[in-house]
Motif scaffolding. Structure first.
Motif, PDB file in Angstrom:
ATOM      1  N   ALA A   1       0.829  -1.208   0.000  1.00 15.11           N
ATOM      2  CA  ALA A   1       0.000   0.000   0.000  1.00 15.11           C
ATOM      3  C   ALA A   1       0.866   1.262   0.000  1.00 15.11           C
ATOM      4  O   ALA A   1       0.535   2.254  -0.661  1.00 15.11           O
ATOM      5  CB  ALA A   1      -0.931  -0.008   1.206  1.00 15.11           C
ATOM      6  N   LEU A   2       1.968   1.202   0.758  1.00 12.90           N
ATOM      7  CA  LEU A   2       2.832   2.372   0.820  1.00 12.90           C
ATOM      8  C   LEU A   2       3.663   2.560  -0.449  1.00 12.90           C
ATOM      9  O   LEU A   2       4.166   3.651  -0.720  1.00 12.90           O
ATOM     10  CB  LEU A   2       3.776   2.281   2.022  1.00 12.90           C
ATOM     11  CG  LEU A   2       3.097   2.337   3.390  1.00 12.90           C
ATOM     12  CD1 LEU A   2       4.106   2.138   4.512  1.00 12.90           C
ATOM     13  CD2 LEU A   2       2.357   3.654   3.584  1.00 12.90           C
ATOM     14  N   ALA A   3       3.797   1.492  -1.230  1.00 11.94           N
ATOM     15  CA  ALA A   3       4.605   1.564  -2.445  1.00 11.94           C
ATOM     16  C   ALA A   3       3.790   1.903  -3.682  1.00 11.94           C
ATOM     17  O   ALA A   3       4.348   2.313  -4.712  1.00 11.94           O
ATOM     18  CB  ALA A   3       5.351   0.258  -2.669  1.00 11.94           C
ATOM     19  N   LEU A   4       2.466   1.744  -3.616  1.00 14.73           N
ATOM     20  CA  LEU A   4       1.631   1.998  -4.796  1.00 14.73           C
ATOM     21  C   LEU A   4       1.486   3.491  -5.051  1.00 14.73           C
ATOM     22  O   LEU A   4       1.553   4.314  -4.129  1.00 14.73           O
ATOM     23  CB  LEU A   4       0.244   1.373  -4.596  1.00 14.73           C
ATOM     24  CG  LEU A   4       0.197  -0.172  -4.605  1.00 14.73           C
ATOM     25  CD1 LEU A   4      -1.211  -0.668  -4.279  1.00 14.73           C
ATOM     26  CD2 LEU A   4       0.649  -0.707  -5.968  1.00 14.73           C
ATOM     27  N   ASN A   5       1.234   3.829  -6.348  1.00 14.36           N
ATOM     28  CA  ASN A   5       1.074   5.231  -6.758  1.00 14.36           C
ATOM     29  C   ASN A   5      -0.319   5.516  -7.313  1.00 14.36           C
ATOM     30  O   ASN A   5      -0.539   6.601  -7.825  1.00 14.36           O
ATOM     31  CB  ASN A   5       2.123   5.608  -7.814  1.00 14.36           C
ATOM     32  CG  ASN A   5       3.533   5.608  -7.243  1.00 14.36           C
ATOM     33  OD1 ASN A   5       3.737   6.027  -6.108  1.00 14.36           O
ATOM     34  ND2 ASN A   5       4.488   5.122  -8.033  1.00 14.36           N
ATOM     35  N   ARG A   6      -1.211   4.544  -7.221  1.00 12.57           N
ATOM     36  CA  ARG A   6      -2.574   4.725  -7.723  1.00 12.57           C
ATOM     37  C   ARG A   6      -3.547   4.681  -6.557  1.00 12.57           C
ATOM     38  O   ARG A   6      -3.524   3.758  -5.732  1.00 12.57           O
ATOM     39  CB  ARG A   6      -2.933   3.653  -8.748  1.00 12.57           C
ATOM     40  CG  ARG A   6      -2.080   3.722 -10.013  1.00 12.57           C
ATOM     41  CD  ARG A   6      -2.520   2.670 -11.022  1.00 12.57           C
ATOM     42  NE  ARG A   6      -1.762   2.757 -12.251  1.00 12.57           N
ATOM     43  CZ  ARG A   6      -2.052   3.562 -13.253  1.00 12.57           C
ATOM     44  NH1 ARG A   6      -3.117   4.354 -13.154  1.00 12.57           N
ATOM     45  NH2 ARG A   6      -1.285   3.594 -14.323  1.00 12.57           N
TER      46      ARG A   6
ATOM     47  N   ASN B   1      -6.854   4.105  -6.466  1.00 11.41           N
ATOM     48  CA  ASN B   1      -7.795   2.974  -6.452  1.00 11.41           C
ATOM     49  C   ASN B   1      -7.135   1.723  -5.895  1.00 11.41           C
ATOM     50  O   ASN B   1      -7.745   0.974  -5.104  1.00 11.41           O
ATOM     51  CB  ASN B   1      -8.315   2.713  -7.859  1.00 11.41           C
ATOM     52  CG  ASN B   1      -9.210   3.852  -8.346  1.00 11.41           C
ATOM     53  OD1 ASN B   1      -9.847   4.533  -7.527  1.00 11.41           O
ATOM     54  ND2 ASN B   1      -9.260   4.054  -9.655  1.00 11.41           N
ATOM     55  N   GLU B   2      -5.910   1.483  -6.301  1.00  9.23           N
ATOM     56  CA  GLU B   2      -5.208   0.312  -5.812  1.00  9.23           C
ATOM     57  C   GLU B   2      -4.935   0.418  -4.320  1.00  9.23           C
ATOM     58  O   GLU B   2      -5.039  -0.580  -3.570  1.00  9.23           O
ATOM     59  CB  GLU B   2      -3.897   0.131  -6.573  1.00  9.23           C
ATOM     60  CG  GLU B   2      -4.113  -0.207  -8.049  1.00  9.23           C
ATOM     61  CD  GLU B   2      -2.798  -0.324  -8.805  1.00  9.23           C
ATOM     62  OE1 GLU B   2      -1.740  -0.029  -8.190  1.00  9.23           O
ATOM     63  OE2 GLU B   2      -2.802  -0.681  -9.996  1.00  9.23           O
ATOM     64  N   ILE B   3      -4.616   1.638  -3.869  1.00 11.45           N
ATOM     65  CA  ILE B   3      -4.364   1.821  -2.434  1.00 11.45           C
ATOM     66  C   ILE B   3      -5.667   1.602  -1.653  1.00 11.45           C
ATOM     67  O   ILE B   3      -5.659   0.973  -0.573  1.00 11.45           O
ATOM     68  CB  ILE B   3      -3.785   3.215  -2.192  1.00 11.45           C
ATOM     69  CG1 ILE B   3      -2.379   3.327  -2.807  1.00 11.45           C
ATOM     70  CG2 ILE B   3      -3.707   3.520  -0.698  1.00 11.45           C
ATOM     71  CD1 ILE B   3      -1.779   4.710  -2.715  1.00 11.45           C
TER      72      ILE B   3
ATOM     73  N   LYS C   1      -6.308  -1.109   1.176  1.00 12.76           N
ATOM     74  CA  LYS C   1      -6.771  -0.734   2.507  1.00 12.76           C
ATOM     75  C   LYS C   1      -7.922  -1.654   2.952  1.00 12.76           C
ATOM     76  O   LYS C   1      -7.959  -2.096   4.117  1.00 12.76           O
ATOM     77  CB  LYS C   1      -7.215   0.723   2.513  1.00 12.76           C
ATOM     78  CG  LYS C   1      -7.658   1.209   3.892  1.00 12.76           C
ATOM     79  CD  LYS C   1      -8.071   2.680   3.861  1.00 12.76           C
ATOM     80  CE  LYS C   1      -8.483   3.132   5.261  1.00 12.76           C
ATOM     81  NZ  LYS C   1      -8.919   4.547   5.246  1.00 12.76           N
ATOM     82  N   ASP C   2      -8.803  -1.953   1.986  1.00 13.98           N
ATOM     83  CA  ASP C   2      -9.900  -2.883   2.318  1.00 13.98           C
ATOM     84  C   ASP C   2      -9.339  -4.264   2.627  1.00 13.98           C
ATOM     85  O   ASP C   2      -9.816  -4.953   3.563  1.00 13.98           O
ATOM     86  CB  ASP C   2     -10.880  -2.961   1.156  1.00 13.98           C
ATOM     87  CG  ASP C   2     -11.619  -1.636   0.943  1.00 13.98           C
ATOM     88  OD1 ASP C   2     -11.677  -0.850   1.918  1.00 13.98           O
ATOM     89  OD2 ASP C   2     -12.103  -1.389  -0.191  1.00 13.98           O
ATOM     90  N   ASN C   3      -8.332  -4.688   1.857  1.00 16.44           N
ATOM     91  CA  ASN C   3      -7.723  -6.001   2.107  1.00 16.44           C
ATOM     92  C   ASN C   3      -7.038  -6.039   3.454  1.00 16.44           C
ATOM     93  O   ASN C   3      -7.098  -7.066   4.172  1.00 16.44           O
ATOM     94  CB  ASN C   3      -6.707  -6.337   1.005  1.00 16.44           C
ATOM     95  CG  ASN C   3      -7.386  -6.527  -0.349  1.00 16.44           C
ATOM     96  OD1 ASN C   3      -8.599  -6.807  -0.424  1.00 16.44           O
ATOM     97  ND2 ASN C   3      -6.615  -6.359  -1.439  1.00 16.44           N
TER      98      ASN C   3
END
Length: 550
Positions: A190-195, A197-199, A203-205
């Motif tokens: 999560a901290l490495a993603l740049n999008r 929606n993906e974050i 977060k839900d996961n």
């Protein structure tokens, strides 16, 4: 008034004055050159005003616009640096550079007048730069907060990893390790993603994984349960809360996007502004080029007028120069040669003929030259006469003697020389005085001259009281006869001489020498004079008032 004076007066009245001719010609030439000079001067003033306007206004304005465009391009680079600033020092440096360029452009704008649209663009750029600085500052604050939160999260996950719930229940330990690994992996992703929606999905996961964590009551011991419960609460607060790292990461991406967009927008504004300024510089350059072309055409036409005027002036100058050469220089050269004696006036008359000042000068010079010639002849004659006695002097004797000696040798003729000395002349002078002595010398010279009946014979004063007589084509006996006649004539004058040692009157002693007719090659002029001098010496030794021959 005589007829000659009337003719001279008429000639002066009809004289064509060179001064008037050349004054009028030079006046016309001066007028042409003055007109050309005035015309050229005003054209140069006009050209100078154009050049001055270009140098003082147009070119500096173009340079200022070019400088603004270059500064705007530099501002664009610093805007990109500001947009990409990731640390406070880089932010301060980029902000300082952008502010400096904005102030530089503002200063340049105050020096040149610009259109309102360009000024509005620049004001918009200034506002956008301020908003971009605010976004970058906010991004740095969020990055700082996120870095702090990430450190806390990683320390918390380390606490998860270092915790071993029990030593006897391997299944519980394995499930605990799997839960920790799943949380660590999801959080790191999560901290490495740049999008965004993906974050949000991660977060839900992560929330689902947290919900599946083993309840604290499943672990043995109240202290362990309390520790696990505290870890769960801290993880939820640091990761899943509204101020958790996930939300901070999403906030960072939002601010990053806004900053990048604002930076690109501002950079594009700056680029458009630079192009607008360059366009204005191009318009000014085009106007300058068009104005310069128009002035060049005008200057070209003016140069043609000046060239024609100068050509006319040059033709006039050539005509004046030719007339000056023919009517003045050539005639003055002829007159100069006449003055130097290189020409005869009769031959030069046609070359200097006319009815002007030069002709008058030439005629005056002719009269002057004739007068000088007469005076020179008189001077030459006087130069060959003795000033006291009026007979030939020593210089005339030397010249005549050399000529007669040369002629006698050439024609094989005799040549005799008489050397005469007044007896006891110094006592006469001392007793009767020098004036009386001078008078006696005059009488003796006159008497000798009167007794020489041939034109070729010459009597000359040889020096002091000595006289010499040259007798061309006269043999030795004839010389003796003439000498005795002269001696007797002087004695017959009866000039009283109380101090004489030989007579009561003035007497003379004579020594003679003769160049033989057929033996002349062995004699020199000096030798004949020497022989006469020796004969005179013998006459004096033998008692004076006598004739001796060598």
């Amino acid at each position: 008034m005589s007829e000659a004076d009337v003719l001279l007066h008429d000639k002066k009245q009809n004289r064509r004055s060179l001064r008037l001719v050349f004054t009028l010609s030079l006046g016309a030439l001066l007028m042409v050159f003055s007109a050309v000079s005035v015309f050229t001067f005003y054209r140069l003033l006009e050209t100078n005003s154009v050049i001055k306007e270009l140098a003082d206004k147009s070119i500096p304005r173009i340079l200022k616009f070019d400088q603004i465009a270059n500064t705007a391009n530099e501002l664009r680079q610093y805007t990109e640096q500001l947009s990409n600033a990731r640390t406070p020092p880089s932010l301060r440096l980029a902000r300082s550079n952008t502010q400096a360029k904005v102030e530089q452009i503002s200063t340049l704008f105050n020096e040149v007048s610009s259109d309102p649209i360009t000024i509005t663009e620049f004001d918009a750029i200034s506002e956008e730069l301020l908003e971009l600085q605010a976004l970058v500052e906010k991004r740095l604050l969020i990055v700082d907060s996120l870095n702090i939160a990430e450190g806390k999260v990683y320390r918390l996950l380390s606490s998860f990893a270092s915790l071993h719930p029990t030593e006897s229940d391997e299944l519980l330990n394995r499930r605990w390790a799997e839960q920790y690994a799943d949380l660590f992996t999801l959080t790191t992703q999560a901290l490495a993603l740049n999008r965004l929606n993906e974050i949000r999905q991660l977060k839900d996961n992560i929330q689902a994984s947290v919900n599946k964590l083993l309840p604290p009551n499943d672990f043995p011991g109240l202290e362990l349960q309390q520790t696990i419960r505290q870890l769960y609460d801290e993880f939820a607060d640091l990761v899943l809360s509204q101020r958790g790292v996930i939300d901070l990461r999403m906030e960072q991406l939002k601010i990053e996007g806004r900053a990048v967009g604002r930076g690109n927008f501002t950079a594009n504004l700056v680029a458009d502004f630079a192009r607008s300024v360059q366009f204005q510089a191009a318009l000014i350059s085009q106007a300058v080029v068009e104005e310069s072309s128009r002035k060049n055409r005008m200057i070209g036409e003016q140069i043609q007028v000046i060239t024609i005027s100068l050509s006319v002036a040059l033709v006039i100058l050539i005509i004046i120069t030719w007339h000056l050469k023919v009517r003045v220089i050539d005639r003055l050269t002829t007159l100069d040669n006449l003055v130097k004696g290189n020409l005869d006036f009769s031959h030069a008359r046609s070359a200097i003929s006319g009815n002007d000042e030069i002709t008058e000068i030439a005629e005056t010079f002719e009269q002057f030259a004739n007068k000088i010639e007469i005076q020179q002849k008189e001077l030459a004659k006087l130069a060959l006469l003795d000033g006291l006695t009026g007979v030939a002097n020593r210089r005339a004797f030397d010249s005549e003697w050399a000529k007669q000696f040369s002629q006698a040798k050439r024609f094989q003729q005799c040549l005799s020389l008489l050397l005469i000395d007044v007896d006891y002349f110094k006592p006469f002078n001392d007793f009767y005085g020098h004036q009386k002595g001078d008078a006696v010398l005059k009488i003796i010279a006159t008497t000798i001259n009167e007794r020489l009946h041939r034109d070729v014979d010459l009597v000359a004063r040889y020096g002091g009281e000595e006289f010499v007589v040259v007798l061309p084509d006269t043999e030795k006996a004839g010389a003796a006869k003439v000498a005795n006649q002269l001696k007797d004539a002087i004695e017959a004058l009866g000039i009283k001489h109380e101090k004489s040692g030989v007579a009561s009157a003035v007497t003379i002693s004579i020594g003679t020498s003769t160049l033989p007719a057929h033996e002349s090659d062995s004699y020199t002029p000096e030798a004949i004079i020497k022989q006469a001098d020796v004969a005179l010496y013998c006459a004096k030794k033998l008692g004076r008032n006598r004739v001796e021959q060598s």
